[in-house]
Scaffold this active site. Sequence first.
Site, PDB file in Angstrom:
ATOM      1  N   TRP A 136       0.803  -1.223   0.000  1.00 30.22           N
ATOM      2  CA  TRP A 136       0.000   0.000   0.000  1.00 30.22           C
ATOM      3  C   TRP A 136       0.839   1.278   0.000  1.00 30.22           C
ATOM      4  CZ3 TRP A 136       1.950   2.442   4.077  1.00 30.22           C
ATOM      5  CH2 TRP A 136       2.467   1.658   5.124  1.00 30.22           C
ATOM      6  N   HIS A 161      -3.537  -6.478  -4.889  1.00 33.76           N
ATOM      7  CA  HIS A 161      -3.024  -5.306  -4.184  1.00 33.76           C
ATOM      8  C   HIS A 161      -3.320  -5.423  -2.691  1.00 33.76           C
ATOM      9  CE1 HIS A 161      -1.121  -1.534  -4.183  1.00 33.76           C
ATOM     10  NE2 HIS A 161      -1.612  -1.046  -5.298  1.00 33.76           N
ATOM     11  N   GLY A 212       6.791  -6.377  -0.244  1.00 38.46           N
ATOM     12  CA  GLY A 212       6.067  -6.398   1.013  1.00 38.46           C
ATOM     13  C   GLY A 212       6.925  -6.857   2.167  1.00 38.46           C
ATOM     14  N   GLU A 234      10.918  -8.095  -3.317  1.00 37.08           N
ATOM     15  CA  GLU A 234      11.503  -6.864  -2.740  1.00 37.08           C
ATOM     16  C   GLU A 234      10.851  -6.702  -1.385  1.00 37.08           C
ATOM     17  OE1 GLU A 234      11.518  -3.524  -1.148  1.00 37.08           O
ATOM     18  OE2 GLU A 234      10.547  -2.639  -2.904  1.00 37.08           O
ATOM     19  N   CYS A 268      10.436   1.339   2.041  1.00 34.40           N
ATOM     20  CA  CYS A 268      11.501   0.353   2.226  1.00 34.40           C
ATOM     21  C   CYS A 268      12.870   0.965   2.001  1.00 34.40           C
ATOM     22  CB  CYS A 268      11.293  -0.825   1.276  1.00 34.40           C
ATOM     23  SG  CYS A 268       9.800  -1.774   1.595  1.00 34.40           S
TER      24      CYS A 268
END
Length: 461
Positions: A136, A161, A212, A234, A268
């Site tokens: 998100w 999603h 995620g 990732e 991230c």
Amino acid sequence: MSIATVNPATGETLKTYEAMGEEEIERRLQLAEATFRTYRTTAFDERARMMRAAADLLVQDQQDVARMMTTEMGKPVRQARAEAVKCAKAMRWYADHAEELLADEEPSDVDVKDSGATEVRVRYRPLGPVLAVMPWNFPLWQVIRFAAPALMAGNVGLLKHASNVPQTALYLEDLFHRAGFPEGCFQTLLVPSRAVDDILRDERVKAATLTGSEPAGRAVASTAGEMVKKTVLELGGSDPFVVMPSADLARAAEVAVTARCQNNGQSCIAAKRFIVHTDIYDAFAARFVRGMQALKVDDPLHEETQIGPLSSEQGRKDLEELVDDAVRGGATVLCGGKRPDGPGWYYPPTVLAGITREMRIHREEAFGPVATLYRATDLDEAVLIANDTPFGLSSNVWTHDEAEIDRFTRDLEAGSVYVNGMTASHPAFPFGGVKRSGYGRELSGHGIREFCNITTVWHGA
């Protein structure tokens, strides 16, 4: 089960959708498989025409799309508009470059003759339907950086999603449809996380990509490994931001604030651990704390807002627990550290010093505007602290000493090293990490080839 948009600035449920059932999932899988059979044969210029049309539509829609993203996950609306524009640029980049990136390759004449062939080519062919499990925090960008190269390579996409951004998920399917892509080229699956395993096990799904959490990555990798399917992961990051004495201190401190708090600190690749040489530690810390305190925390729909709410109540609770654990362990709070009163899931920009290896925040990713400060006595200790993490996504180094630059770019355990600048993703640069940050690469030529069958074509006499 219902899937809902809940405004993180107020806690109000804005829209609710029913999750797709087994019959609808099956219909969409059949459609994806059928569409791939014909779409894979389309010419690059036809794919590029549709991709550019999608980019144009996204730019036209950017105001409405930005407000939609902001009300779904809380990012400041100015940043949301910038995300939409960035996505359009990436779509045009792949429209311009996909054909050359996937052009047939020929080994040298010597290699060809030695094999007994008259001609040998390496050809990149699409795999088929690819499942994308997306987060998100950048609800457009994370999807587009998968979808643009995958569709340009001739694959078709299935998007699962994050459940808190259903409007953005549905918008993306509609965007590609309006741009002229055949029905079934890009489909959104409004399903709960528990449905991912069965979808990935379906033989019609040929590969998967996930951005995620570590647990989500492990689950997808485990199923994909059992089914022998290609994956790109990732996952988290706890990126170091190293500042050495030769750096432009004022600029480094200014960028550090942005690097930590972009997207409300929920990125991230946001810098999270600030490792500063002892000779400049106090001066950097003072500038950094002032910059963090000056950030405007407010309604994310206001144009001047720099920090909005975290995406969920649970996300704020998780962040608070990391901070509280560090404080109990002896960390010093230089600013922030306490949730404000009032509605919404806000958390103030926070700086912690005196971090030790025993604290959870030293080894876990802080997903919110919380920075940790470390003092390094020399170059060796700076490298040691930077690598003392289970993650390895990106890194930032601030120095004008060439020997230090060589050492950092050689020894930092990360997928990227940014020298005197902030980590950012760009369609022309490969993006991904090492260690528990995942494997494989997105973007650039490396990314578009991840979901291709690299085929050797050998011709005899």
